[in-house]
Scaffold this motif. Structure first.
Motif, PDB file in Angstrom:
ATOM      1  N   VAL A  20      20.108  -9.997 -30.610  1.00 51.44           N
ATOM      2  CA  VAL A  20      21.359  -9.293 -30.591  1.00 51.44           C
ATOM      3  C   VAL A  20      21.305  -7.986 -29.697  1.00 51.44           C
ATOM      4  CG1 VAL A  20      21.947 -10.315 -32.740  1.00 51.44           C
ATOM      5  CG2 VAL A  20      20.649  -8.203 -32.887  1.00 51.44           C
ATOM      6  N   SER A  21      20.029  -7.825 -29.335  1.00 51.29           N
ATOM      7  CA  SER A  21      19.813  -6.521 -28.438  1.00 51.29           C
ATOM      8  C   SER A  21      18.597  -6.655 -27.624  1.00 51.29           C
ATOM      9  CB  SER A  21      19.849  -5.326 -29.507  1.00 51.29           C
ATOM     10  OG  SER A  21      19.498  -4.082 -28.534  1.00 51.29           O
ATOM     11  N   SER A  22      18.692  -6.155 -26.596  1.00 57.99           N
ATOM     12  CA  SER A  22      17.544  -6.014 -25.553  1.00 57.99           C
ATOM     13  C   SER A  22      17.685  -4.572 -25.109  1.00 57.99           C
ATOM     14  CB  SER A  22      17.822  -6.979 -24.457  1.00 57.99           C
ATOM     15  OG  SER A  22      16.753  -7.453 -24.032  1.00 57.99           O
ATOM     16  N   VAL A  23      16.544  -3.900 -25.362  1.00 59.42           N
ATOM     17  CA  VAL A  23      16.292  -2.355 -24.789  1.00 59.42           C
ATOM     18  C   VAL A  23      15.330  -2.443 -23.743  1.00 59.42           C
ATOM     19  CG1 VAL A  23      16.079  -0.028 -25.726  1.00 59.42           C
ATOM     20  CG2 VAL A  23      17.315  -1.727 -27.105  1.00 59.42           C
ATOM     21  N   SER A  24      15.824  -1.868 -22.493  1.00 60.05           N
ATOM     22  CA  SER A  24      14.772  -1.893 -21.466  1.00 60.05           C
ATOM     23  C   SER A  24      14.793  -0.477 -20.670  1.00 60.05           C
ATOM     24  CB  SER A  24      15.120  -2.891 -20.610  1.00 60.05           C
ATOM     25  OG  SER A  24      15.232  -4.113 -20.995  1.00 60.05           O
ATOM     26  N   ASN A  25      13.459  -0.106 -20.182  1.00 62.52           N
ATOM     27  CA  ASN A  25      13.223   0.740 -19.277  1.00 62.52           C
ATOM     28  C   ASN A  25      13.096   0.363 -17.951  1.00 62.52           C
ATOM     29  OD1 ASN A  25      12.724   3.294 -17.925  1.00 62.52           O
ATOM     30  ND2 ASN A  25      10.939   3.763 -19.378  1.00 62.52           N
ATOM     31  N   PHE A  26      13.891   0.600 -17.114  1.00 58.90           N
ATOM     32  CA  PHE A  26      13.827   0.164 -15.522  1.00 58.90           C
ATOM     33  C   PHE A  26      12.916   0.988 -14.559  1.00 58.90           C
ATOM     34  CE2 PHE A  26      17.653  -1.290 -17.494  1.00 58.90           C
ATOM     35  CZ  PHE A  26      17.469  -2.597 -17.547  1.00 58.90           C
ATOM     36  N   GLU A  27      12.307   1.830 -15.437  1.00 59.43           N
ATOM     37  CA  GLU A  27      11.668   3.118 -14.658  1.00 59.43           C
ATOM     38  C   GLU A  27      12.427   3.573 -13.411  1.00 59.43           C
ATOM     39  OE1 GLU A  27       7.369   2.326 -14.335  1.00 59.43           O
ATOM     40  OE2 GLU A  27       7.183   2.299 -16.419  1.00 59.43           O
ATOM     41  N   ALA A  28      11.781   3.517 -12.315  1.00 59.45           N
ATOM     42  CA  ALA A  28      12.890   4.003 -10.982  1.00 59.45           C
ATOM     43  C   ALA A  28      13.141   2.741 -10.369  1.00 59.45           C
ATOM     44  CB  ALA A  28      11.745   4.609 -10.110  1.00 59.45           C
ATOM     45  N   TYR A  29      13.066   1.536 -10.838  1.00 55.60           N
ATOM     46  CA  TYR A  29      13.558   0.139  -9.900  1.00 55.60           C
ATOM     47  C   TYR A  29      14.728   0.231  -9.525  1.00 55.60           C
ATOM     48  CZ  TYR A  29      13.188  -4.747  -8.958  1.00 55.60           C
ATOM     49  OH  TYR A  29      13.041  -5.866  -8.041  1.00 55.60           O
ATOM     50  N   GLN A  39      13.846  13.635  -6.331  1.00 54.29           N
ATOM     51  CA  GLN A  39      12.686  12.287  -6.778  1.00 54.29           C
ATOM     52  C   GLN A  39      13.749  11.609  -7.495  1.00 54.29           C
ATOM     53  OE1 GLN A  39       9.079  13.625  -9.258  1.00 54.29           O
ATOM     54  NE2 GLN A  39       9.787  15.501  -8.698  1.00 54.29           N
ATOM     55  N   LEU A  40      13.420  10.187  -7.647  1.00 53.95           N
ATOM     56  CA  LEU A  40      14.302   9.220  -8.412  1.00 53.95           C
ATOM     57  C   LEU A  40      14.111   9.425  -9.887  1.00 53.95           C
ATOM     58  CD1 LEU A  40      12.982   6.227  -6.311  1.00 53.95           C
ATOM     59  CD2 LEU A  40      15.145   7.220  -6.226  1.00 53.95           C
ATOM     60  N   ALA A  41      15.146   9.151 -10.467  1.00 55.25           N
ATOM     61  CA  ALA A  41      15.401   9.116 -11.833  1.00 55.25           C
ATOM     62  C   ALA A  41      15.104   7.815 -12.661  1.00 55.25           C
ATOM     63  CB  ALA A  41      16.669   9.677 -12.520  1.00 55.25           C
ATOM     64  N   HIS A  42      14.943   8.050 -13.826  1.00 55.72           N
ATOM     65  CA  HIS A  42      14.740   6.520 -14.562  1.00 55.72           C
ATOM     66  C   HIS A  42      16.023   6.011 -15.201  1.00 55.72           C
ATOM     67  CE1 HIS A  42      10.192   6.690 -14.899  1.00 55.72           C
ATOM     68  NE2 HIS A  42      10.080   6.650 -13.588  1.00 55.72           N
ATOM     69  N   THR A  43      16.197   4.764 -15.315  1.00 56.53           N
ATOM     70  CA  THR A  43      17.382   4.181 -16.139  1.00 56.53           C
ATOM     71  C   THR A  43      16.932   3.533 -17.074  1.00 56.53           C
ATOM     72  OG1 THR A  43      17.602   2.304 -14.488  1.00 56.53           O
ATOM     73  CG2 THR A  43      18.719   4.259 -14.017  1.00 56.53           C
ATOM     74  N   LEU A  44      17.777   3.488 -18.313  1.00 58.45           N
ATOM     75  CA  LEU A  44      17.253   2.300 -19.180  1.00 58.45           C
ATOM     76  C   LEU A  44      18.908   2.158 -19.726  1.00 58.45           C
ATOM     77  CD1 LEU A  44      15.810   5.549 -19.847  1.00 58.45           C
ATOM     78  CD2 LEU A  44      14.544   3.998 -21.402  1.00 58.45           C
ATOM     79  N   ASN A  45      18.752   0.898 -20.573  1.00 58.77           N
ATOM     80  CA  ASN A  45      19.698   0.364 -21.273  1.00 58.77           C
ATOM     81  C   ASN A  45      19.531  -0.366 -22.389  1.00 58.77           C
ATOM     82  OD1 ASN A  45      20.154  -2.368 -20.562  1.00 58.77           O
ATOM     83  ND2 ASN A  45      20.626  -1.640 -18.561  1.00 58.77           N
TER      84      ASN A  45
END
Length: 423
Positions: free
Chosen positions: A353-362, A379-385
């Motif tokens: 029902v959920s998938s929680v991810s860290n994409f780092e700087a990708y 510098q590059l930030a990190h994104t997550l969702n």
RNA sequence: AGAGGAGUGGCAGAGUGGUCGAAUGCGGCGGUCUUGAAAACCGUUGUACCGCAAGGUACCGGGGGUUCGAAUCCCUCCUCCUCUGCCA
């Protein structure tokens, strides 16, 4: 996509990471990246030097013209045509190297976090924790695809008539349950400090590339071809792309957005016995949380998101488990993913029902999403969702797990939103 | 959708072929003065790539073209504004 510098400076780490994902020809591909980058740089140096020479001559011509020395100016003009041709050819070479490099980098998935277990499929995922009791259902209990008919709350046949398979019509109390869940999820997110947004549900090609749906998963998105737009497979795409080509200030962190959107997935070739009813749809609703984080804090953010999502499941009184996905089962762009699964008692299986991810700087590298640090460096930030949450399987689990002889009991937290406690 | 106008640095706004990565103002940052602050004054203030560095190259909505040379001229696409039309 990965940074060339990362590949060069941490070659072994990257290589090991890609092997954990079973990425084929990892070593050769990485070497190819470095080679292409080297050629690119060499070409740029040549091109820039020639260009500098041409610029100098042009300047000289300008000066001669002003002084009225037309003949001398004409003389040097001939010198530039030669340079011009060379520059043009070098420019082409440069563009080819750059394009090849980009395509190659697009083909390389993110490097998994060190805690990611190696493995090939869902069976190798690591169970982090299990919570709640698996309910024992009374005799004659039904799976949700039968319950929705019995209570007449979700109509697949009607959806087929209007759109096609996988586009259900929610009716009456079924529609109200949808609305209640959406409002509950959004209200909870606001309480947890999220900022609510309502993004477009069609996005352009650039946005698709920004978050990595393109070119990797092109066939999974519905396309509005006449206008070169894509229907979003998840709110991650428009919400994360709000930050494309953005330079944040360090004080802007942490950024926490939440949005509810319908999601559209073609799910080409992924139908089978396990995807009956609400388990897999072409259109469904989801509340999505998206973080933009300082690189040093992204793993704290990931834990925060995981705990937040678990809190929702607890409030909905659903038994769940948390998985740490293995290298082989993780999404292309993710560095670390937790899946939350609820137990669906009548189907006797776990549903994601959920998938929680860290994409780092990708993603940030593709998006050009950066921040200016205290030292003024960019510098590059990190994104997550993460999903918080996807509705259909939650509905399936609520219906199946809560069936009693009197009817289907609604979770307490939803009753104020629903206005009824029994279906 | 049709007609017209416009897109320049964080913002405002000059610049119609060379000395323009770009005047000026505001804002930001640093400093002088001050017990402190304001004011005033001085300095500084875009991004990316190449280079050990010095320095170089590119970018004035996107792409392409003309020219020895383009923010400036031409083509094309996008976006915004005004009027007309249509419409939740």
């Amino acid at each position: 996509m990965l940074l060339v510098n990362t590949i060069r400076d941490h070659f072994e780490t990257v290589l090991e990471g890609l092997q954990k994902r079973n990425f084929p020809h990892a070593e050769a591909t990485l070497h190819q990246v470095l080679e292409l980058d080297k050629s690119r740089k060499e070409t740029q140096t040549q091109r820039d030097n020639l260009q500098a020479e041409a610029n100098a001559i042009s300047k000289e011509i300008g000066m001669l013209m002003r002084e009225g020395k037309k003949e001398e100016a004409e003389k040097i003009k001939s010198r530039t045509s030669e340079i011009k041709e060379q520059v043009k050819s070098l420019e082409e070479t440069y563009n080819n190297y750059e394009e090849d490099l980009k395509q190659l980098l697009y083909s390389i998935p993110n490097v998994p976090h060190s805690s990611v277990p190696s493995g090939k499929s869902a069976e190798d995922n690591e169970i982090v924790l299990e919570y709640g009791e698996i309910p024992k259902l009374p005799e004659g209990s039904l799976p949700h695809w039968d319950l929705i008919k019995q209570y007449d709350i979700i109509d697949f046949d009607l959806g087929v008539k209007i759109a096609g398979a996988g586009f259900p019509v929610y009716k009456g109390r079924g529609a109200r349950l949808q609305r209640a869940l959406i409002n509950f999820f959004l209200d909870e997110a606001l309480k947890a400090g999220y900022y609510e947004v309502q993004p477009p549900i069609l996005v352009n090609e650039e946005s698709g590339y920004g978050t990595g749906q393109l070119p990797d998963k092109e066939g999974q998105m519905y396309e509005a071809a006449a206008d070169s737009l894509y229907l979003i497979p998840t709110a991650e795409v428009p919400i994360t792309n709000m930050y494309r080509d953005v330079i944040l200030n360090e004080v802007d962190f942490p950024i926490k957005n939440v949005g509810h959107t319908p999601c559209f997935r073609r799910e080409a070739g992924s139908w089978g016995a396990h995807v009956r009813g609400l388990n897999r749809l072409h259109q469904f609703d989801k509340v999505e949380i998206v973080h933009v984080s300082h690189p040093d804090q992204s793993y704290e953010a990931l834990e925060e998101m995981s705990i937040y999502v678990q809190g929702l499941l607890k409030k909905l009184e659903l038994p769940y488990r948390v998985l740490r996905l293995c290298g082989g089962d993780m999404g292309f762009t993710s560095a670390l993913t937790y899946d939350m699964e609820v137990y669906s008692a009548a189907q006797e299986r776990w549903l994601e029902v959920s998938s929680v991810s860290n994409f780092e700087a990708y993603q940030a590298n593709r998006l050009k999403l950066r921040y200016r640090g205290e030292d003024k460096k960019i510098q590059l930030a990190h994104t997550l969702n993460g999903s918080a949450l996807a509705l259909p399987r939650i509905v399936a689990a609520i219906l199946e797990n809560n069936q009693t002889e009197e009817g289907i009991r609604m979770p307490k937290v939803l009753i104020p939103y629903l206005g009824f406690d029994l279906l």
